[in-house]
Design a protein around this motif. Structure first.
Motif, mmCIF file in Angstrom:
data_model
loop_
_atom_site.group_PDB
_atom_site.id
_atom_site.type_symbol
_atom_site.label_atom_id
_atom_site.label_comp_id
_atom_site.label_asym_id
_atom_site.label_seq_id
_atom_site.Cartn_x
_atom_site.Cartn_y
_atom_site.Cartn_z
ATOM 1 N N UNK A 30 1.403 -8.660 -12.005
ATOM 2 C CA UNK A 30 1.610 -7.799 -13.516
ATOM 3 C C UNK A 30 1.377 -6.298 -13.020
ATOM 4 N N UNK A 31 2.183 -5.547 -13.288
ATOM 5 C CA UNK A 31 2.038 -4.071 -13.469
ATOM 6 C C UNK A 31 2.703 -3.696 -12.133
ATOM 7 N N UNK A 32 3.285 -4.553 -11.327
ATOM 8 C CA UNK A 32 3.783 -4.089 -10.099
ATOM 9 C C UNK A 32 5.271 -3.679 -10.392
ATOM 10 N N UNK A 33 5.744 -2.478 -9.763
ATOM 11 C CA UNK A 33 7.010 -1.994 -9.999
ATOM 12 C C UNK A 33 7.867 -2.315 -8.776
ATOM 13 N N UNK A 34 8.512 -3.397 -8.973
ATOM 14 C CA UNK A 34 9.152 -4.205 -7.914
ATOM 15 C C UNK A 34 10.571 -3.312 -7.562
ATOM 16 N N UNK A 35 10.934 -2.534 -8.373
ATOM 17 C CA UNK A 35 12.174 -1.792 -8.007
ATOM 18 C C UNK A 35 11.778 -0.614 -7.222
ATOM 19 N N UNK A 36 10.463 -0.291 -6.983
ATOM 20 C CA UNK A 36 9.951 0.775 -6.216
ATOM 21 C C UNK A 36 9.098 0.466 -5.244
ATOM 22 N N UNK A 37 8.938 -0.954 -4.910
ATOM 23 C CA UNK A 37 8.141 -1.314 -3.771
ATOM 24 C C UNK A 37 8.549 -0.647 -2.326
ATOM 25 N N UNK A 38 9.568 -0.890 -2.121
ATOM 26 C CA UNK A 38 10.091 -0.365 -0.745
ATOM 27 C C UNK A 38 10.024 1.072 -0.688
ATOM 28 N N UNK A 40 7.335 2.862 -1.751
ATOM 29 C CA UNK A 40 6.200 3.282 -2.050
ATOM 30 C C UNK A 40 5.314 3.449 -0.866
ATOM 31 N N UNK A 41 4.131 4.194 -0.763
ATOM 32 C CA UNK A 41 3.456 4.462 0.423
ATOM 33 C C UNK A 41 2.568 3.149 0.651
#
Length: 67
Positions: A30-38, A40-41
């Motif tokens: 919950x709350x994880x931004x899957x579209x920004x995962x790759x 992110x640092x």
């Protein structure tokens, strides 16, 4: 619990058969931004400064081999 139960079940109903989207609704993510995962640092980025055989990122418990 939902993640473990979804992974330890019959193959037909196992999480991941439908891709990463199977994991999106789980409370653990919950709350994880899957579209920004790759993009992110990572919180920790290990380095292999001494080459492929570099083990400096691992804890050494003993100098001798153990069984």
């Amino acid at each position: 619990r939902a993640l473990v139960r979804g992974l330890l079940c019959a193959r037909e109903g196992r999480l991941g058969r439908g891709g990463a989207r199977d994991f999106w609704p789980l409370p653990l993510f919950a709350g994880l931004r899957w579209n920004r995962l790759r993009r992110s640092r990572p919180p920790f980025a290990p380095s292999a400064a001494a080459g492929a055989a570099d083990t400096s990122n691992f804890d050494v418990l003993d100098d001798a081999l153990s069984q």
